[in-house]
Design an enzyme around this catalytic site. Structure first.
Site, mmCIF file in Angstrom:
data_model
loop_
_atom_site.group_PDB
_atom_site.id
_atom_site.type_symbol
_atom_site.label_atom_id
_atom_site.label_comp_id
_atom_site.label_asym_id
_atom_site.label_seq_id
_atom_site.Cartn_x
_atom_site.Cartn_y
_atom_site.Cartn_z
ATOM 1 N N HIS A 85 28.312 20.020 -57.557
ATOM 2 C CA HIS A 85 29.217 19.669 -55.773
ATOM 3 C C HIS A 85 28.048 19.365 -54.418
ATOM 4 O O HIS A 85 26.440 19.213 -55.287
ATOM 5 C CB HIS A 85 29.429 21.006 -56.077
ATOM 6 C CG HIS A 85 28.866 22.131 -56.474
ATOM 7 N ND1 HIS A 85 26.963 23.074 -54.997
ATOM 8 C CD2 HIS A 85 28.641 23.013 -56.509
ATOM 9 C CE1 HIS A 85 26.517 23.313 -55.047
ATOM 10 N NE2 HIS A 85 27.690 24.063 -56.777
ATOM 11 N N CYS A 105 24.863 24.896 -61.679
ATOM 12 C CA CYS A 105 25.604 23.960 -61.391
ATOM 13 C C CYS A 105 24.038 22.584 -61.428
ATOM 14 O O CYS A 105 23.289 22.909 -61.265
ATOM 15 C CB CYS A 105 26.277 23.728 -60.448
ATOM 16 S SG CYS A 105 27.681 25.197 -59.985
#
Length: 513
Positions: free
Chosen positions: A154, A162
């Site tokens: 992202h 992430c």
């Protein structure tokens, strides 16, 4: 009459919309994708030009590879000859955890392995600008009992397990995935690695407990390297299987179950032989590196992830953490380079593992340079040396202009003509440098017989320890760059002018809203 025609047109439009929704499986993500401005940004002209140069179509399939240690994300795209070619490499702004696969929910690890990204995993409404779900855990992870959810690639350059890019980067990557889906690709493959699976990296990390897992996923890495085709991925007996095909006498394709015994299968000989040859070359190079004593990488579990050097160079006290700088480039060299996107003010660079640095052997270079905080110990060490020299000599030692550790064991140097050039500053004079010059000029060649009453003043000084300690604390940090080259370099990196956005995430996109 007009009103009836209008009503029929409206009814037809509703029917078409209803049919399109039914055909897409009532996929509300597709509806939101069609109306989301961020998710529909066009592919940039530079990327389009690169596709033309590399003989690629806009809507041909893509493949993504991630490397933690190098902090890089690669986008590969299928050319018209059917093989994949590297389209663009993106520096990763932030990744979490350590080298190694994700094991359980909350361990802050970014996943490693092979994952499949379909249109339903693309999130145009992400809180982190845009994102897509990696698909962790896959069947292999589940077979091992590994847990975790919502592991994304992202934007917003902030990560808790992430792979985080800048908003501008994720917009490009998202657009490439979107166009590949429009071109008919049902899902694109995501390959996540701890590092580029080269012999030198395998040799450096040969003591890592994750090496058996890394050797297993290296097989898939090698399949892609020798074929430039997306490897077919299956799982059985809690392991990865790449490019499996049915046996010559089988009537149907083998059925794989990650937790069950492997079915009968073969790997096409043209692929298997090419992979064997590559593995033999890699193993021979690996053996040479180990035989000549290639140093093993130290494991630093106290550092949470890493970031690419280009981003670390823009952040005050920035560190690459577990990411490895490329040879020939330092944070200082990259300080003037342009960052690939906006770095938000809340980005958190990796923190140094102070315990690991303190426990490291003296001949082993720490991961992050940490300046020594032993400023006050030198004040106490300077006191016994006040017997030699005059007032200016004692003052110079208290100001940190001499090394207390060496003056206790080594006699002071004799005054010679060669001392004079040392007083000439290499940089524009400051108040501190002028004081140092004065001390150097007067102490070595000074006639101490003229200072008969001054030893009494010097002896009286220790009775008021508060003022010298206060001045020392205020002035000593400014002198550290001139004492040690390593400290000077670290200070220059940490003091580099940051190129950091000071506005918040919400205000950055206020105009869009």
């Amino acid at each position: 009459m007009i009103s009836r025609s209008l009503a029929r047109a409206l009814l037809a439009s509703v029917a078409l919309l209803t049919a399109s929704v039914l055909l897409t499986g009532c996929d509300t993500d597709q509806v939101s994708l069609a109306t989301n401005a961020k998710a529909n940004q066009p592919v940039p002209p530079k990327l389009l030009a690169a596709m033309v140069e590399k003989n690629m179509d806009l809507q041909s399939p893509i493949l993504v590879r991630l490397f933690k240690q190098e902090a890089e994300l690669e986008v590969w795209k299928q050319a018209r000859n059917g093989q994949f070619a590297l389209l663009k490499t993106y520096p990763i702004c932030r990744w979490s955890g350590d080298l190694g696969p994700k094991v359980r929910e909350g361990d802050r690890q970014a996943p490693e392995g092979f994952y499949s990204i379909n249109p339903g995993q693309m999130n145009p409404q992400s809180a982190y600008y845009l994102s897509f779900n990696t698909g962790y855990p896959n069947a292999f992870d589940k077979a091992l009992g590994r847990t975790g959810s919502q592991l994304m690639v992202h934007g917003d350059c902030s990560s808790r397990g992430c792979y985080a890019m800048t908003d501008e980067q994720i917009a490009e990557i998202y657009s490439l995935g979107r166009e590949s889906f429009f071109g008919g690709q049902k899902a694109f493959q995501l390959q996540a690695y701890p590092f580029k699976m080269t012999p030198v990296n395998m040799a450096k990390h040969r003591n890592n407990p994750n090496m058996p897992f890394w050797k297993m996923i290296k097989e898939g890495y090698d399949h892609f390297e020798v074929t430039r085709q997306e490897p077919k991925v299956d799982f059985c007996e809690k392991k990865y299987v790449f490019d499996a095909a049915k046996t010559p006498d089988a009537k149907r394709d083998p059925v794989f179950d990650a937790s069950a015994k492997c079915p009968a299968y073969v790997i096409p000989e043209e692929i298997a032989s090419a992979v064997r040859d590559k593995d033999a070359r890699d193993q021979a190079e690996y053996n040479k590196l180990v035989a000549k004593g290639t140093p093993m990488a130290r494991m630093n579990t106290g550092i949470d992830g890493g970031m690419n050097k280009i981003f670390a160079s823009k952040i005050p006290e920035g560190s690459t953490g577990l990411s490895e700088n490329a040879e020939g480039s330092t944070l200082e060299m990259l300080a003037m380079a342009k960052a690939p996107g906006t770095i938000p003010g809340h980005v958190n660079p990796p923190k140094p593992n102070l315990d690991a640095v303190a426990a490291a052997p003296a001949n082993q270079e720490p991961v992050v340079a940490v300046s020594a905080p032993a400023a006050t110990t030198r004040v106490a060490a300077a006191a016994p040396a006040e017997k030699s020299g005059g007032f200016f000599s004692n003052l110079g030692r208290k100001m940190g202009l001499g090394t207390a550790d060496t003056t206790a064991t080594t006699p002071p140097p004799q005054a010679t003509a060669s001392v004079a050039p040392v007083a000439a500053p290499a940089t524009p004079p400051t108040a501190t440098s002028r004081l140092k010059a004065a001390v150097t000029r007067f102490v070595p060649g000074r006639d101490t017989t003229k200072d008969a009453p001054k030893p009494a003043v010097a002896a009286a000084k220790p009775a008021e320890p508060v003022k010298p300690d206060t001045r020392l604390a205020a002035t000593r940090p400014a002198l550290k760059p001139s004492v040690s080259d390593g400290a000077s370099e670290a200070t220059q990196i940490m003091g580099a002018a940051p190129v950091v956005s000071s506005n918040s995430f919400d205000s950055r996109f206020g105009a869009v809203k």
